[in-house]
Design a protein around this motif. Sequence first.
Motif, PDB file in Angstrom:
ATOM      1  N   MET A   1       0.815  -1.190   0.000  1.00  0.00           N
ATOM      2  CA  MET A   1       0.000   0.000   0.000  1.00  0.00           C
ATOM      3  C   MET A   1       0.864   1.263   0.000  1.00  0.00           C
ATOM      4  O   MET A   1       0.650   2.135  -0.818  1.00  0.00           O
ATOM      5  CB  MET A   1      -0.901   0.016   1.241  1.00  0.00           C
ATOM      6  N   ILE A   2       1.796   1.325   0.938  1.00  0.00           N
ATOM      7  CA  ILE A   2       2.668   2.498   1.010  1.00  0.00           C
ATOM      8  C   ILE A   2       3.503   2.603  -0.256  1.00  0.00           C
ATOM      9  O   ILE A   2       3.649   3.682  -0.830  1.00  0.00           O
ATOM     10  CB  ILE A   2       3.581   2.425   2.262  1.00  0.00           C
ATOM     11  N   SER A   3       4.017   1.474  -0.719  1.00  0.00           N
ATOM     12  CA  SER A   3       4.856   1.495  -1.925  1.00  0.00           C
ATOM     13  C   SER A   3       4.054   1.940  -3.147  1.00  0.00           C
ATOM     14  O   SER A   3       4.585   2.619  -4.026  1.00  0.00           O
ATOM     15  CB  SER A   3       5.491   0.124  -2.162  1.00  0.00           C
ATOM     16  N   ILE A 151       4.612   4.692   8.325  1.00  0.00           N
ATOM     17  CA  ILE A 151       4.123   5.932   7.710  1.00  0.00           C
ATOM     18  C   ILE A 151       5.173   7.031   7.854  1.00  0.00           C
ATOM     19  O   ILE A 151       5.413   7.786   6.910  1.00  0.00           O
ATOM     20  CB  ILE A 151       2.759   6.354   8.311  1.00  0.00           C
ATOM     21  N   ALA A 152       5.835   7.111   8.993  1.00  0.00           N
ATOM     22  CA  ALA A 152       6.875   8.117   9.204  1.00  0.00           C
ATOM     23  C   ALA A 152       8.027   7.901   8.218  1.00  0.00           C
ATOM     24  O   ALA A 152       8.551   8.867   7.633  1.00  0.00           O
ATOM     25  CB  ALA A 152       7.387   8.060  10.640  1.00  0.00           C
ATOM     26  N   ARG A 153       8.420   6.633   7.999  1.00  0.00           N
ATOM     27  CA  ARG A 153       9.469   6.328   7.008  1.00  0.00           C
ATOM     28  C   ARG A 153       9.015   6.725   5.606  1.00  0.00           C
ATOM     29  O   ARG A 153       9.782   7.299   4.828  1.00  0.00           O
ATOM     30  CB  ARG A 153       9.829   4.841   7.048  1.00  0.00           C
ATOM     31  N   ALA A 154       7.784   6.413   5.293  1.00  0.00           N
ATOM     32  CA  ALA A 154       7.241   6.746   3.971  1.00  0.00           C
ATOM     33  C   ALA A 154       7.203   8.257   3.773  1.00  0.00           C
ATOM     34  O   ALA A 154       7.495   8.753   2.677  1.00  0.00           O
ATOM     35  CB  ALA A 154       5.849   6.142   3.808  1.00  0.00           C
ATOM     36  N   ALA A 160      12.008  13.365   0.542  1.00  0.00           N
ATOM     37  CA  ALA A 160      13.231  13.248  -0.264  1.00  0.00           C
ATOM     38  C   ALA A 160      12.896  13.305  -1.752  1.00  0.00           C
ATOM     39  O   ALA A 160      13.578  13.977  -2.537  1.00  0.00           O
ATOM     40  CB  ALA A 160      13.961  11.963   0.074  1.00  0.00           C
ATOM     41  N   THR A 161      11.831  12.617  -2.151  1.00  0.00           N
ATOM     42  CA  THR A 161      11.403  12.632  -3.550  1.00  0.00           C
ATOM     43  C   THR A 161      10.991  14.044  -3.963  1.00  0.00           C
ATOM     44  O   THR A 161      11.364  14.517  -5.037  1.00  0.00           O
ATOM     45  CB  THR A 161      10.210  11.666  -3.752  1.00  0.00           C
TER      46      THR A 161
END
Length: 183
Positions: A1-3, A151-154, A160-161
């Motif tokens: 989902m996150i990806s 979610i925090a990592r995402a 960054a993106t």
Amino acid sequence: MISDVLAETKDKMAKALEAAKEDFATVRTGRANPLMFQKIMVEYYGSPTPLGQLASLNNPEARTLIVTPFDKTALKEIEKAIVAAPNLGANVGNDGEIVRVTLPELTQDRRKEFVKLVREKAEQAKVSIRNIRRKAKDDLDSLKEVGEDEIARAEKDLEATTKTHVDAIDDALKRKEAELLEV
């Protein structure tokens, strides 16, 4: 989902960056560039059609462009559309077969106007990228079955993106400004 959310976001940001670069290409510099003429709309059999679909564009000299229509009956309409195009100020001549477009030398004031225009286009592109980021962040926040750490990592990846794409717009802007101010 996150990806999935991150992949879709990267794709949309890449498209926004590409659109910004295409917008920059339409702004006139000291040289005649066929890309400047691609988006000029010509009235062709009652419907507006991009010039790039009606004619081939060649630039044999630095400030001259030759427009060779595929259909000779569209010659007058092509000529009218080029004359009416904003920000060109081109001298247009028609010999019955081709349209010869000669761009006058840019003045310093005109160059500064074009730099301002390019900066506005860059800002619009950055706003577009930020809107894509906001939507992705909302999508991430709406995921219920995912942990807060993920979610925090995402969100860090998302930032960054975003920074990468905004920096790419800034780089393209610097190149275009240098090209515009080059005499």
